[in-house]
Design an enzyme around this catalytic site. Structure first.
Site, mmCIF file in Angstrom:
data_model
loop_
_atom_site.group_PDB
_atom_site.id
_atom_site.type_symbol
_atom_site.label_atom_id
_atom_site.label_comp_id
_atom_site.label_asym_id
_atom_site.label_seq_id
_atom_site.Cartn_x
_atom_site.Cartn_y
_atom_site.Cartn_z
ATOM 1 N N ASP A 10 -6.199 -6.902 4.399
ATOM 2 C CA ASP A 10 -7.352 -6.281 3.748
ATOM 3 C C ASP A 10 -8.296 -7.378 3.260
ATOM 4 O OD1 ASP A 10 -8.937 -4.264 2.474
ATOM 5 O OD2 ASP A 10 -7.995 -4.817 0.567
ATOM 6 N N ASP A 50 -2.982 -18.325 0.893
ATOM 7 C CA ASP A 50 -4.016 -19.067 0.147
ATOM 8 C C ASP A 50 -4.657 -20.121 1.042
ATOM 9 O OD1 ASP A 50 -1.557 -20.387 0.174
ATOM 10 O OD2 ASP A 50 -1.691 -21.117 -1.889
ATOM 11 N N ASP A 102 -12.066 -8.975 5.207
ATOM 12 C CA ASP A 102 -13.385 -9.014 4.565
ATOM 13 C C ASP A 102 -13.960 -10.423 4.624
ATOM 14 O OD1 ASP A 102 -13.365 -6.319 3.862
ATOM 15 O OD2 ASP A 102 -14.055 -6.702 1.813
ATOM 16 N N LYS A 117 3.276 -15.371 2.671
ATOM 17 C CA LYS A 117 3.446 -16.149 1.443
ATOM 18 C C LYS A 117 4.942 -16.457 1.336
ATOM 19 C CE LYS A 117 1.794 -17.943 -2.403
ATOM 20 N NZ LYS A 117 0.856 -19.095 -2.419
ATOM 21 N N TYR A 159 0.824 -1.203 0.000
ATOM 22 C CA TYR A 159 0.000 0.000 0.000
ATOM 23 C C TYR A 159 0.864 1.262 0.000
ATOM 24 C CZ TYR A 159 -4.660 -1.963 0.889
ATOM 25 O OH TYR A 159 -5.875 -2.599 0.792
HETATM 26 C C1 IPM Z 1 -10.290 -1.182 4.128
HETATM 27 C C2 IPM Z 1 -10.572 -0.659 2.758
HETATM 28 C C3 IPM Z 1 -9.439 0.265 2.364
HETATM 29 C C4 IPM Z 1 -8.170 -0.565 2.342
HETATM 30 C C5 IPM Z 1 -9.575 1.001 1.019
HETATM 31 C C6 IPM Z 1 -10.913 1.695 0.916
HETATM 32 C C7 IPM Z 1 -8.457 1.974 0.844
HETATM 33 O O1 IPM Z 1 -10.753 -1.697 1.867
HETATM 34 O O2 IPM Z 1 -10.196 -0.369 5.064
HETATM 35 O O3 IPM Z 1 -10.200 -2.403 4.278
HETATM 36 O O4 IPM Z 1 -7.869 -1.242 1.362
HETATM 37 O O5 IPM Z 1 -7.467 -0.549 3.353
HETATM 38 MG MG MG Z 2 -10.816 -3.604 2.781
#
Ligand code: IPM
Ligand code: MG
Length: 358
Positions: A249, A225, A253, A193, A144
């Site tokens: 990230d 993975d 999710d 990884k 990032y």
């Molecule tokens: C998160 C989001 C952010 C990230 C984006 C919106 C920049 O997906 O906070 O997880 O990738 O960190």
């Molecule tokens: Mg995210």
């Protein structure tokens, strides 16, 4: 005597302002029950800041955050600004805040409320009694923030981003992960990884070294993975997952989804000291904005994390989590966590319900 806490509030875009409004309602109630004072300063960041000032993260916003004890953020972004060049997009506000405020540790708990088991997409035998894990994501390094660029090769475009980690960066995030594991179920899974990436090999070496200072915490390693697969095959095996910015990230999710809805997930971003930024894991959901349909519980639970991590008010934090559980137990649901036989309510109503249960 109550204490005085200064909070920088960034409602942001889309559903941000409406979920933040409900979270602040809950905080007002905590002020009454605890005797502490919370002074709020509203600030611009994201798309609304682009519209008002031409940039996603005005310097005054960063300055005001620095002068506060903690930051509460709703969400940023939306279609309206999708056409802008990468470095001018609303998301840059998030990266800017994380980087400039030194918030290198992102805590994303994924907790399946008993009342929401029907909302979990996994089979009951996979869920078992409980899903309760914490993703500790490195937040100010890796791909990032690494060198990036574009160039032309035989008149065709090429582009690159760089995954880069220093020993110090890995060490400090590993320490946070082990420290949190010590207060939970004493297990850390480090995700990398290392079969392919040199940066992951360094990551693994450093995590192993740090683990020696935490002999009571069990450590294992998974390739990313495999970790993604294990998360849906047997999520109960996880306690604390520590991983890089990009892997975190993605995995956070996934962890969010197995708890039923990303609309339930709070997060904390911490640096040195007690200062932190608190925000729901979900985005700005422009399609839901202004319709009183968004789930404010993730933001409300983010306020609970703020009370715990920045203000040392763990009893008050627990009171918020309990109130959320009671609202769910009473059968109230927003659309994202709705199931048959439950009572569908809007953003404002569920916020008021939580407040009334404190
Ligand atoms: C998160 C989001 C952010 C990230 C984006 C919106 C920049 O997906 O906070 O997880 O990738 O960190
Ligand atoms: Mg995210």
């Amino acid at each position: 005597m109550g204490e005085d806490f200064k909070i920088a509030v960034i409602p942001g875009d889309g559903i941000g302002p409406e979920v933040v409004r409900e979270a602040l309602g809950v905080l007002e109630k905590i002020a009454v029950t605890s005797g502490h004072r919370f002074t709020i300063k509203e600030l611009l960041a994201g798309g609304c800041a682009i519209d008002a000032t031409g940039r996603p993260l005005p310097p005054e916003t960063v300055q005001a955050c620095r002068e506060s004890d903690a930051v509460l953020l709703g969400a940023v972004g939306g279609e309206k600004w999708d056409g802008l060049p990468g470095d001018q997009r609303p998301e840059m506000a998030l990266l800017g805040l994380r980087g400039q405020l030194g918030l290198y540790a992102n805590l994303r708990p994924a907790f399946l409320y008993q009342q929401l088991k029907e909302a979990c997409p996994l089979k009951p035998e996979i869920i078992g009694d409980q899903i309760d894990l914490m993703v500790v994501r490195e937040l100010t390094g890796g791909i990032y923030f690494g060198p990036r660029g574009r160039s032309k090769q035989d008149s065709r475009e090429q582009a690159f981003d760089t995954e880069i980690y220093s020993e110090g960066e890995v060490e400090r995030i590993a320490r946070i992960a082990f420290d949190i594991a010590r207060q939970r179920n004493s297990k850390v899974t480090s995700v990398d990884k290392a079969n392919i990436l040199e940066s992951s090999r360094l990551w693994r070496e450093v995590v192993i070294r740090v683990s020696q200072d935490f002999p009571e915490v069990k450590l294992n390693h998974l390739y990313v993975d495999n970790a993604a697969m294990q998360m849906v095959r047997d999520p109960k095996q996880f306690d604390v997952i520590v991983t890089s910015n990009l892997f975190g990230d993605i995995l956070s999710d996934e962890a969010g989804m197995i708890t039923g809805s990303i609309g339930m997930l709070p997060s904390a971003s911490l640096g040195e000291g007690n200062f932190g930024l608190y925000e729901p894991v979900h985005g700005s959901a422009p399609d839901l904005a202004g319709k009183d349909q968004a789930n404010p519980l993730a933001t409300i639970l983010s306020v609970a994390m703020m009370l715990r991590y920045s203000f040392n008010l763990s009893a008050e934090a627990a009171a918020i989590k309990q109130a959320v559980e009671r609202v769910l137990a009473a059968g109230y649901r927003t659309g994202d966590i709705m199931s048959p036989g439950k009572t569908l309510v809007g953003t404002e109503q569920i916020g008021k319900l939580v407040t009334s249960f404190i």
